[in-house]
Write an enzyme that holds these catalytic residues in place. Structure first.
Site, mmCIF file in Angstrom:
data_model
loop_
_atom_site.group_PDB
_atom_site.id
_atom_site.type_symbol
_atom_site.label_atom_id
_atom_site.label_comp_id
_atom_site.label_asym_id
_atom_site.label_seq_id
_atom_site.Cartn_x
_atom_site.Cartn_y
_atom_site.Cartn_z
ATOM 1 C CE LYS A 1 -0.232 13.764 -14.740
ATOM 2 N NZ LYS A 1 -0.572 14.109 -16.141
ATOM 3 C CG HIS B 1 -0.725 12.153 -26.150
ATOM 4 N ND1 HIS B 1 -1.400 12.802 -25.135
ATOM 5 C CD2 HIS B 1 0.499 11.876 -25.669
ATOM 6 C CE1 HIS B 1 -0.597 12.893 -24.077
ATOM 7 N NE2 HIS B 1 0.559 12.343 -24.378
ATOM 8 C CD GLU C 1 -3.293 16.646 -16.342
ATOM 9 O OE1 GLU C 1 -2.293 15.985 -16.027
ATOM 10 O OE2 GLU C 1 -3.800 16.645 -17.470
ATOM 11 C CG HIS D 1 6.414 11.722 -25.252
ATOM 12 N ND1 HIS D 1 5.040 11.731 -25.411
ATOM 13 C CD2 HIS D 1 6.698 12.744 -24.407
ATOM 14 C CE1 HIS D 1 4.528 12.701 -24.683
ATOM 15 N NE2 HIS D 1 5.507 13.330 -24.055
ATOM 16 C CE LYS E 1 5.925 17.358 -14.400
ATOM 17 N NZ LYS E 1 6.182 16.050 -14.987
ATOM 18 C CG ASN F 1 -1.320 17.478 -21.183
ATOM 19 O OD1 ASN F 1 -0.350 16.723 -21.155
ATOM 20 N ND2 ASN F 1 -2.341 17.351 -20.364
ATOM 21 N NE ARG G 1 1.102 17.216 -13.255
ATOM 22 C CZ ARG G 1 1.679 16.344 -12.435
ATOM 23 N NH1 ARG G 1 1.281 16.264 -11.181
ATOM 24 N NH2 ARG G 1 2.647 15.564 -12.848
ATOM 25 N NE ARG H 1 -4.065 -1.969 1.891
ATOM 26 C CZ ARG H 1 -3.886 -3.123 2.523
ATOM 27 N NH1 ARG H 1 -2.865 -3.270 3.337
ATOM 28 N NH2 ARG H 1 -4.735 -4.099 2.358
ATOM 29 C CG HIS I 1 1.790 16.521 -24.495
ATOM 30 N ND1 HIS I 1 2.637 17.595 -24.546
ATOM 31 C CD2 HIS I 1 2.472 15.551 -23.834
ATOM 32 C CE1 HIS I 1 3.787 17.286 -23.935
ATOM 33 N NE2 HIS I 1 3.709 16.047 -23.500
ATOM 34 C CD GLU J 1 7.671 16.734 -22.966
ATOM 35 O OE1 GLU J 1 7.009 17.755 -22.694
ATOM 36 O OE2 GLU J 1 7.148 15.633 -23.237
HETATM 37 N N1 LIG Z 1 5.557 10.525 -15.136
HETATM 38 C C1 LIG Z 1 5.570 11.578 -15.906
HETATM 39 O O1 LIG Z 1 5.220 12.684 -15.514
HETATM 40 C C2 LIG Z 1 6.087 11.407 -17.300
HETATM 41 C C3 LIG Z 1 6.315 12.536 -18.091
HETATM 42 C C4 LIG Z 1 6.846 12.354 -19.362
HETATM 43 C C5 LIG Z 1 7.098 11.082 -19.829
HETATM 44 N N2 LIG Z 1 6.853 9.998 -19.036
HETATM 45 C C6 LIG Z 1 7.151 8.633 -19.488
HETATM 46 O O2 LIG Z 1 8.543 8.542 -19.676
HETATM 47 C C7 LIG Z 1 8.816 7.537 -20.653
HETATM 48 C C8 LIG Z 1 9.852 8.060 -21.613
HETATM 49 O O3 LIG Z 1 11.028 8.346 -20.901
HETATM 50 P P1 LIG Z 1 12.448 8.431 -21.633
HETATM 51 O O4 LIG Z 1 12.314 9.310 -22.824
HETATM 52 O O5 LIG Z 1 13.447 8.735 -20.611
HETATM 53 O O6 LIG Z 1 12.601 6.950 -22.233
HETATM 54 P P2 LIG Z 1 13.442 5.695 -21.693
HETATM 55 O O7 LIG Z 1 13.311 5.523 -20.256
HETATM 56 O O8 LIG Z 1 13.073 4.575 -22.585
HETATM 57 O O9 LIG Z 1 14.955 6.132 -22.008
HETATM 58 C C9 LIG Z 1 15.331 6.365 -23.338
HETATM 59 C C10 LIG Z 1 16.548 5.491 -23.716
HETATM 60 O O10 LIG Z 1 17.725 6.057 -23.164
HETATM 61 C C11 LIG Z 1 18.418 5.078 -22.394
HETATM 62 N N3 LIG Z 1 19.143 5.795 -21.353
HETATM 63 C C12 LIG Z 1 18.639 6.395 -20.245
HETATM 64 N N4 LIG Z 1 19.615 7.039 -19.603
HETATM 65 C C13 LIG Z 1 20.751 6.878 -20.304
HETATM 66 C C14 LIG Z 1 22.086 7.333 -20.160
HETATM 67 N N5 LIG Z 1 22.448 8.149 -19.169
HETATM 68 N N6 LIG Z 1 23.000 6.959 -21.083
HETATM 69 C C15 LIG Z 1 22.648 6.164 -22.136
HETATM 70 N N7 LIG Z 1 21.400 5.725 -22.336
HETATM 71 C C16 LIG Z 1 20.462 6.080 -21.424
HETATM 72 C C17 LIG Z 1 17.346 4.139 -21.923
HETATM 73 O O11 LIG Z 1 17.871 2.896 -21.563
HETATM 74 C C18 LIG Z 1 16.464 4.077 -23.178
HETATM 75 O O12 LIG Z 1 17.016 3.194 -24.108
HETATM 76 C C19 LIG Z 1 7.494 7.197 -21.299
HETATM 77 O O13 LIG Z 1 7.061 5.950 -20.810
HETATM 78 C C20 LIG Z 1 6.564 8.291 -20.823
HETATM 79 O O14 LIG Z 1 5.224 7.860 -20.706
HETATM 80 C C21 LIG Z 1 6.348 10.156 -17.790
HETATM 81 ZN ZN LIG Z 2 5.387 15.019 -22.711
#
Ligand SMILES: NC(=O)c1ccc[n+]([C@@H]2O[C@H](COP(=O)([O-])OP(=O)(O)OC[C@H]3O[C@@H](n4cnc5c(N)ncnc54)[C@H](O)[C@@H]3O)[C@@H](O)[C@H]2O)c1
Ligand SMILES: [Zn+2]
Length: 365
Positions: free
Chosen positions: A143, A252, A237, A265, A227, A245, A241, A121, A248, A185
């Site tokens: 999130k 999306h 949100e 993304h 942020k 978007n 918040r 939990r 987006h 972003e």
């Molecule tokens: N929670 C939120 O508020 C929020 C906001 C935006 C996006 N997201 C989520 O985040 C995800 C995308 O995140 P991302 O773009 O970081 O993708 P990711 O986590 O897949 O990382 C991108 C790539 O870079 C690699 N990588 C990471 N750090 C590295 C480093 N220092 N050196 C070499 N390679 C490295 C990873 O292994 C991966 O292959 C999506 O699932 C999205 O939905 C969440």
């Molecule tokens: Zn985004």
């Protein structure tokens, strides 16, 4: 080292930003009494590059430690992976005093945070983001979640971390395409919140792209501040918040029509900002001059993907699916000027069409 605070009453937490600070994270966790039962959640790639450094920083300060190494990629952001993590935690005797350390990009952060929100939990977690997108966006704000076969991020929770530890030196190994996604972003923050920051980006963009540590620290700092400020004002949100978007609604839809493979993304969001910026121009929400500034900066992202071959109709259909999820309203964030936007609940079809045509024809952000 830069120290910020996300103000959320009793759930407030610090963000630390610096270059080459991974080796100090163990001390920091001890200082915040987060050093009892540590479970590192990471992926194969980040583990291979930096796993040992994280572990040796933590080991002297903790009573118990384990590493859970996931496959690399969005396709692992599932309930199935979450379940595998629960199993490991249970088998290894992790109790309420657990701190999960999310060590990776946004995928690892979202899934590790989701496990933290639900295991017993809810247990504590800290974010040690390693991608630019995670450092400027996903590690802050609470999130967390996983994907469902029928859609992205459909299963999740709000669960704030207790601490965020950002080492910009880790970005040296990040593929260029991923840097671009994070920067998309960052440009968004300038448009929705801070004209001065947008101007700063225009001035320093080449140095940012060369990943100069001082410039990166400033960029990550301002992004996290923006942020945090928005999240502090509207954690769940309900209204404000939503401005995060910008880009987006269209973005999306592009991700969906590209089956989440064609566009990263941040790339989809870059097209989305161009398209929604154009919609704002159609509606005289902002001036041509402001729109051109946004386009000029997006051009410098130097993206390799295009929208070639995508049809207006399929993108519109994808937007309609999104609309269904939100009780029939198409919500678009429209800029008024660089640094200020408004959420529009009803954008007419002609405006949407014009905005989409713009990127589907002249597609090279
Ligand atoms: N929670 C939120 O508020 C929020 C906001 C935006 C996006 N997201 C989520 O985040 C995800 C995308 O995140 P991302 O773009 O970081 O993708 P990711 O986590 O897949 O990382 C991108 C790539 O870079 C690699 N990588 C990471 N750090 C590295 C480093 N220092 N050196 C070499 N390679 C490295 C990873 O292994 C991966 O292959 C999506 O699932 C999205 O939905 C969440
Ligand atoms: Zn985004």
């Amino acid at each position: 080292m830069i120290n910020l605070k996300v103000e959320l009453g009793e759930r407030s937490y610090p963000i630390f930003i610096g270059a080459d600070i991974l080796g100090k994270v163990g001390e920091a966790l001890a200082l915040y009494h987060l050093n009892h039962q540590i479970a590192i959640v990471t992926n194969t790639k980040v583990h291979g590059l930096y796993g040992q450094r994280l572990r040796s920083s933590l080991e002297p300060h903790v009573t118990k430690i384990t590493e859970i190494v996931l496959g690399d990629g969005e396709r692992y952001k599932t309930l199935r992976t979450a379940e595998q993590i629960y199993t490991r935690l249970i088998q290894d005797g992790y109790e309420r005093a657990t701190t999960i350390v999310a060590f990776g990009g946004g995928v690892v952060g979202d899934i590790a945070g989701f496990v933290a929100a639900t295991y017993l939990r809810g247990v504590t977690y800290v974010q040690v983001p390693t991608s630019l997108l995670a450092q400027v966006d996903s590690s802050v704000g609470g999130k967390v979640g996983v994907n469902h076969a029928l859609g992205k991020n459909l299963i999740g929770a709000f669960h704030q971390p207790r601490l965020v530890w950002i080492d910009v030196a880790l970005l040296k190994t990040l593929p260029k395409r991923e840097v671009t996604c994070g920067l998309s972003e960052v440009i968004k923050y300038g448009v929705i919140w801070d004209a001065d920051f947008f101007g700063w980006l225009e001035r320093y963009f080449s140095r940012v792209q060369r990943l100069e540590p001082e410039v990166l620290q400033k960029l990550v700092q301002r992004s996290c501040e923006i942020k945090s400020e928005i999240v502090s004002l509207d954690e769940r949100e309900k209204n404000l918040r939503m401005i995060l978007n910008f880009g987006h609604t269209v973005g999306h839809a592009l991700e969906a029509v590209g089956r989440y493979k064609r566009f990263r993304h941040g790339e989809a969001i870059a097209f989305g900002m161009r398209s929604e910026g154009r919609m704002a121009l159609e509606k005289d929400s902002w001036t041509e001059g402001e729109f051109r500034r946004l386009e000029a900066l997006l051009n410098r992202l130097d993206m390799k993907v295009t929208t070639d071959g995508l049809s207006l109709e399929e993108v519109k259909r994808a937007m309609a699916v999104d609309k269904k999820v939100r009780s029939g309203k198409l919500r678009v964030v429209l800029p008024k000027k660089i640094g200020q936007v408004a959420v529009s609940e009803e954008v007419d079809d002609a405006t949407v069409t014009a905005g989409l045509r713009y990127i589907l024809k002249e597609a090279t952000p």
